[in-house]
Structure formats: structure tokens, C-alpha cells
Design an enzyme around this catalytic site. Structure first.
Site, PDB file in Angstrom:
ATOM      1  N   CYS A  43      11.410 -38.403  21.227  1.00  0.00           N
ATOM      2  CA  CYS A  43      11.512 -38.137  19.790  1.00  0.00           C
ATOM      3  C   CYS A  43      12.741 -38.846  19.223  1.00  0.00           C
ATOM      4  CB  CYS A  43      11.623 -36.627  19.548  1.00  0.00           C
ATOM      5  SG  CYS A  43      11.666 -36.191  17.782  1.00  0.00           S
ATOM      6  N   ARG A  47      19.560 -35.437  18.475  1.00  0.00           N
ATOM      7  CA  ARG A  47      20.096 -34.570  19.526  1.00  0.00           C
ATOM      8  C   ARG A  47      19.496 -34.861  20.899  1.00  0.00           C
ATOM      9  NH1 ARG A  47      18.434 -29.311  16.283  1.00  0.00           N
ATOM     10  NH2 ARG A  47      16.654 -30.700  16.022  1.00  0.00           N
TER      11      ARG A  47
HETATM   12 ZN   LIG Z   1      11.713 -33.963  17.566  1.00  0.00          ZN
END
Ligand SMILES: [Zn+2]
Length: 221
Positions: A43, A47
Site C-alpha cells: 500500500c 506508515r
Molecule cells: Zn493502506
């Protein structure tokens, strides 16, 4: 605040100097070629920095990231990355990595209207709809993370169904496809154990992975 982002250039100089000090000649060696063994499909979330969280250096991990770590059959961007990784770099492993509390998955689950990205997230909604019966039985508080895992299952299977991976397997090239989830809360990776190293592994691995997701999340009911 500087418009030229001086702080980032300063951090970059520090990083390059520290890296060169740790391993003299590091960058010169990398000039020759990159020989990563892994392709990471993850993704875009800030983070989830691919290299850092598996402790790999530049040259060791080939990376593709997008919102909600999707592998869409007609996405020439992802497909080109996969082809170059498999045919060109001869990576041994392709790892699809989702992460807990993924914003893209959350938005898809809720049917939020955010703009253009809704069309991209429609692919996650297809996964949601495909597994609606299971998701409905899972407590609402756990549904995002359950859908994150189901999405990894589907995207890893999509990787297995690409012509690039199918052709590699047909000519006997070793390529192993994995599905993992990263925990934002503890920084740890979890293997969903849907590993496939050939066409015969794909459906059994997918089915077992699906059963494990159901068992784990329904046990919480
Ligand atoms: Zn994500």
C-alpha cells in the site's frame, strides 16, 4: 519553512554519508546492477515503508505501491513492474502486503465517496461483495482488518493469474507468491500462508487462506 525542502536534502546527505561509512563503496557497487530477490507489492500508506520494515537496503527489494495494494488485471503499471521483476530481474519472490486499518480498505468497506479514488477502490468493494456473507458475520470492529486480509488473498491470486507469472511457471522459473499483512499497531508482519510456487498451489492455498481468515475472525464472535 523552506520552499526548496532543504531539510530533506540535508537528511539525504546524512543518510548517504552514513550508508557509505557503514559500507564503503556501497553506491558505486549498486551502479553496476540491481539484483533484488523480492518484489514487494504494498500500500502507498506512509506508515508502511517497504525497505525499512524488512531491514533491506537499496538494491535488495523491488517495490510497487498503490492505494490498497491492488493488482488489477489491466493495470499496465503494476503488470509492467511484475514483468520487469520476473523476466528482467528474475526475482524469486513476489509478496503482496496489506496492512491493518488500511484507509483505502476502510473507505471501500464504508462505501465512502472520496472522488476519483472511488473507482480504484471499487476493486476492493468487489472483494467486499464477493465475501459479503463472511464479512456480515464478523463483528463490525474487526471487519476492516478482515477485509484487508481477504484483499491480500485476492490480490495475491491475481498475481498468480498474470500472464507473466503463469509463463514463468510454465518455463520452470522459480517464482513464489506470498500474502502478508503488516500490523500498524506493533510493526510486525504476519504471513497469511497462501504461498504459491506453481499453478497447482494457487487454489488450495487460496482456499486454506480463506478458511483461516474465517476461523480467526469468527472465533472473535
Ligand atoms: Zn493502506
Amino acid at each position: 519553512m523552506s520552499q526548496d525542502l532543504d531539510e530533506l536534502f540535508s537528511k539525504n546527505r546524512d543518510w548517504a554519508a552514513a550508508q557509505e561509512k557503514r559500507q564503503p563503496g556501497f553506491f558505486t557497487r549498486l551502479l553496476g546492477q540491481q539484483t533484488p530477490q523480492y518484489l514487494w507489492i504494498g500500500c502507498a500508506d506512509s506508515r508502511v515503508p517497504a525497505n525499512e520494515l524488512v531491514g533491506l537496503l537499496p538494491g535488495e527489494l523491488f517495490v510497487h505501491r498503490n492505494v490498497a495494494n491492488l493488482v488489477v488485471h489491466t493495470d499496465l503499471n503494476a503488470l509492467s513492474v511484475i514483468q520487469f521483476a520476473v523476466d528482467g530481474l528474475k526475482v524469486q519472490h513476489i509478496i503482496v502486503v496489506g496492512h491493518s486499518q488500511c484507509g483505502g480498505v476502510k473507505a471501500a468497506l464504508a462505501g465512502a465517496r472520496l472522488g476519483l479514488v472511488d473507482n480504484w477502490l471499487r476493486h476492493v468493494q468487489d472483494v467486499r461483495d464477493q465475501h459479503a456473507a463472511l464479512l456480515e458475520q464478523i463483528p463490525e470492529a474487526l471487519r476492516v482488518d478482515a477485509l484487508v486480509e481477504l484483499n491480500v488473498l485476492e490480490q495475491a491470486r491475481n498475481v498468480c493469474h498474470t500472464t507473466v507469472v503463469k509463463d514463468a511457471w510454465a518455463r520452470g522459473q522459480s517464482v513464489v507468491v506470498h500474502g502478508w499483512v503488516y500490523g500498524l499497531h506493533n510493526g510486525l508482519l504476519q504471513d497469511l500462508r497462501i504461498t504459491a510456487g506453481g499453478p497447482e498451489d494457487v487454489m488450495p492455498a487460496y482456499k486454506k487462506g480463506l478458511e483461516r481468515v474465517a476461523r480467526r475472525y469468527l472465533a472473535e464472535v
